[in-house]
Design an enzyme around this catalytic site. Structure first.
Site, PDB file in Angstrom:
ATOM      1  N   ASP A  91      42.592  45.482  32.619  1.00 62.64           N
ATOM      2  CA  ASP A  91      43.396  46.073  31.545  1.00 62.64           C
ATOM      3  C   ASP A  91      42.742  45.840  30.185  1.00 62.64           C
ATOM      4  O   ASP A  91      42.053  44.830  29.987  1.00 62.64           O
ATOM      5  CB  ASP A  91      44.806  45.465  31.581  1.00 62.64           C
ATOM      6  CG  ASP A  91      45.802  46.311  30.790  1.00 62.64           C
ATOM      7  OD1 ASP A  91      45.498  47.474  30.475  1.00 62.64           O
ATOM      8  OD2 ASP A  91      46.898  45.785  30.493  1.00 62.64           O
ATOM      9  N   HIS A 123      37.115  53.222  28.915  1.00 61.23           N
ATOM     10  CA  HIS A 123      37.095  53.324  30.380  1.00 61.23           C
ATOM     11  C   HIS A 123      35.647  53.369  30.892  1.00 61.23           C
ATOM     12  O   HIS A 123      35.329  52.780  31.930  1.00 61.23           O
ATOM     13  CB  HIS A 123      37.837  54.586  30.836  1.00 61.23           C
ATOM     14  CG  HIS A 123      39.306  54.568  30.499  1.00 61.23           C
ATOM     15  ND1 HIS A 123      40.105  53.466  30.711  1.00 61.23           N
ATOM     16  CD2 HIS A 123      40.115  55.507  29.961  1.00 61.23           C
ATOM     17  CE1 HIS A 123      41.343  53.745  30.326  1.00 61.23           C
ATOM     18  NE2 HIS A 123      41.376  54.970  29.854  1.00 61.23           N
ATOM     19  N   LEU A 135      30.046  41.901  50.581  1.00 57.12           N
ATOM     20  CA  LEU A 135      31.327  41.933  49.877  1.00 57.12           C
ATOM     21  C   LEU A 135      32.173  43.137  50.302  1.00 57.12           C
ATOM     22  O   LEU A 135      31.654  44.246  50.408  1.00 57.12           O
ATOM     23  CB  LEU A 135      31.054  42.029  48.365  1.00 57.12           C
ATOM     24  CG  LEU A 135      32.266  42.196  47.451  1.00 57.12           C
ATOM     25  CD1 LEU A 135      32.966  40.861  47.246  1.00 57.12           C
ATOM     26  CD2 LEU A 135      31.863  42.781  46.092  1.00 57.12           C
TER      27      LEU A 135
HETATM   28  C1  IPE Z   1      47.806  48.380  35.031  1.00 66.26           C
HETATM   29  O1  IPE Z   1      47.496  48.602  33.686  1.00 66.26           O
HETATM   30  C2  IPE Z   1      47.101  49.344  35.906  1.00 66.26           C
HETATM   31  C3  IPE Z   1      45.643  49.298  35.875  1.00 66.26           C
HETATM   32  C4  IPE Z   1      44.893  48.443  35.278  1.00 66.26           C
HETATM   33  C5  IPE Z   1      45.017  50.315  36.671  1.00 66.26           C
HETATM   34  P1  IPE Z   1      48.481  49.389  32.730  1.00 66.26           P
HETATM   35  O2  IPE Z   1      47.886  49.309  31.375  1.00 66.26           O
HETATM   36  O3  IPE Z   1      48.779  50.721  33.271  1.00 66.26           O
HETATM   37  O4  IPE Z   1      49.804  48.488  32.822  1.00 66.26           O
HETATM   38  P2  IPE Z   1      51.121  48.467  31.927  1.00 66.26           P
HETATM   39  O5  IPE Z   1      51.638  49.859  31.869  1.00 66.26           O
HETATM   40  O6  IPE Z   1      50.717  47.981  30.563  1.00 66.26           O
HETATM   41  O7  IPE Z   1      52.029  47.502  32.607  1.00 66.26           O
HETATM   42  C1  IPE Z   2      43.191  49.774  31.900  1.00 65.28           C
HETATM   43  O1  IPE Z   2      43.048  49.898  30.536  1.00 65.28           O
HETATM   44  C2  IPE Z   2      42.649  50.952  32.654  1.00 65.28           C
HETATM   45  C3  IPE Z   2      43.671  51.810  33.274  1.00 65.28           C
HETATM   46  C4  IPE Z   2      44.945  51.569  33.320  1.00 65.28           C
HETATM   47  C5  IPE Z   2      43.195  53.012  33.904  1.00 65.28           C
HETATM   48  P1  IPE Z   2      44.142  50.622  29.661  1.00 65.28           P
HETATM   49  O2  IPE Z   2      43.811  52.061  29.569  1.00 65.28           O
HETATM   50  O3  IPE Z   2      45.511  50.326  30.172  1.00 65.28           O
HETATM   51  O4  IPE Z   2      43.929  49.922  28.255  1.00 65.28           O
HETATM   52  P2  IPE Z   2      45.034  49.477  27.218  1.00 65.28           P
HETATM   53  O5  IPE Z   2      46.009  48.607  27.939  1.00 65.28           O
HETATM   54  O6  IPE Z   2      45.654  50.717  26.692  1.00 65.28           O
HETATM   55  O7  IPE Z   2      44.257  48.733  26.184  1.00 65.28           O
HETATM   56 MG    MG Z   3      46.864  48.880  29.768  1.00 64.20          MG
END
Ligand code: IPE
Ligand code: IPE
Ligand code: MG
Length: 250
Positions: free
Chosen positions: A24, A41, A135
């Site tokens: 995240d 990303h 792995l």
């Molecule tokens: C969780 O991250 C899902 C992934 C990393 C794929 P999110 O950014 O979507 O989670 P929430 O919405 O903040 O809980």
């Molecule tokens: C996690 O990073 C990746 C996915 C959920 C696909 P985020 O896109 O949730 O990044 P933040 O949380 O907005 O910084």
């Molecule tokens: Mg996020």
């Protein structure tokens, strides 16, 4: 089949056998740099490569990465589309290298909403790497812990209708979960500062050690992984027992 942490006490290991990560913070990483979210990303994919390499060299046997949750469809369509393209691109360009490095690739989640071409590529990649002894890398894509448990119940009752109304064992149930081929995670990591599971592996995290770090995923390198592993090594995994029992155990 692997043992269940609630049925048997797992053997303790110095290096976690299975690490599961919620990657995240990509969006915030990009925002800080006045870049579009997709740039975060993309950088995140590079970190995936680095963390896979680090896990291989540290002898971690299973690495599970949350790439797209069943709730991520709620994001703007443009971001969802770009994420799908990135997944497609990464598969296309990385699978050969994974195969060369003996990595076995698995994808878990509800693939029915994905583009058929992407699904085809996922199946081909899994097939190509299926017998690799290194792995086991699992990518959770359109995955949700609740979806997983429900699909397991449905599949179980479909295959074994005689179980309806009977007492179900853990082993019967878990054999239908999408990650039935892996032991439960020893270490669960979430980057990006949030302290929640966000519908990730709800069943399997029952006794995992949790590690939360404010480090954003695009900054999570091998050294950051080592810090998480070092934290894991400090934990006393009691699985319900007292500390004294652990110290007196031979
Ligand atoms: C969780 O991250 C899902 C992934 C990393 C794929 P999110 O950014 O979507 O989670 P929430 O919405 O903040 O809980
Ligand atoms: C996690 O990073 C990746 C996915 C959920 C696909 P985020 O896109 O949730 O990044 P933040 O949380 O907005 O910084
Ligand atoms: Mg996020």
């Amino acid at each position: 089949m692997f043992g269940s942490s609630t049925q048997h006490i797992p053997a303790s290991t110095d290096v976690p056998q299975h690490i599961a990560i919620i990657m995240d913070g990509n969006g915030r990483w990009a925002k800080k740099r006045f870049m579009p979210r997709i740039a975060g990303h993309k950088r995140g994919v590079e970190m995936v490569r680095e963390v896979i390499k680090a896990c291989v060299s540290r002898n971690v046997k299973y690495l599970t990465l949350f790439a797209f949750s069943s709730e991520n469809w709620r994001r703007p369509e443009e971001e969802v589309n770009l994420l799908m393209d990135l997944f497609h691109f990464a598969l296309k360009h990385e699978v050969g290298k994974l195969h060369k490095n003996q990595v076995r690739l698995k994808v878990i989640g509800d693939l029915s909403r994905f583009d058929p071409k992407l699904v085809q590529m996922i199946h081909a990649s899994e097939k190509m790497t299926a017998d690799n002894p290194g792995l086991t890398l699992t990518i959770a894509a359109n995955y949700g812990g609740r979806w997983d448990m429900l699909q397991a119940v449905s599949k179980m009752l479909q295959h074994r209708p005689e179980l309806a109304g009977q007492e179900i064992t853990e082993a019967q149930f878990t054999s239908y979960l999408s990650m039935h081929y892996a032991p439960e995670p020893d270490l669960f990591i979430r980057t990006g500062g949030e302290q929640r599971i966000s519908n990730f592996l709800l069943w399997q995290l029952a006794y995992s050690e949790f590690y939360f770090t404010p480090t954003l995923w695009p900054d999570f390198d091998a050294a950051a992984l080592d810090m998480a592993i070092a934290s894991f090594q400090q934990r006393e995994r009691r699985f319900g027992r007292t500390s004294e029992q652990l110290h007196h155990a031979t």
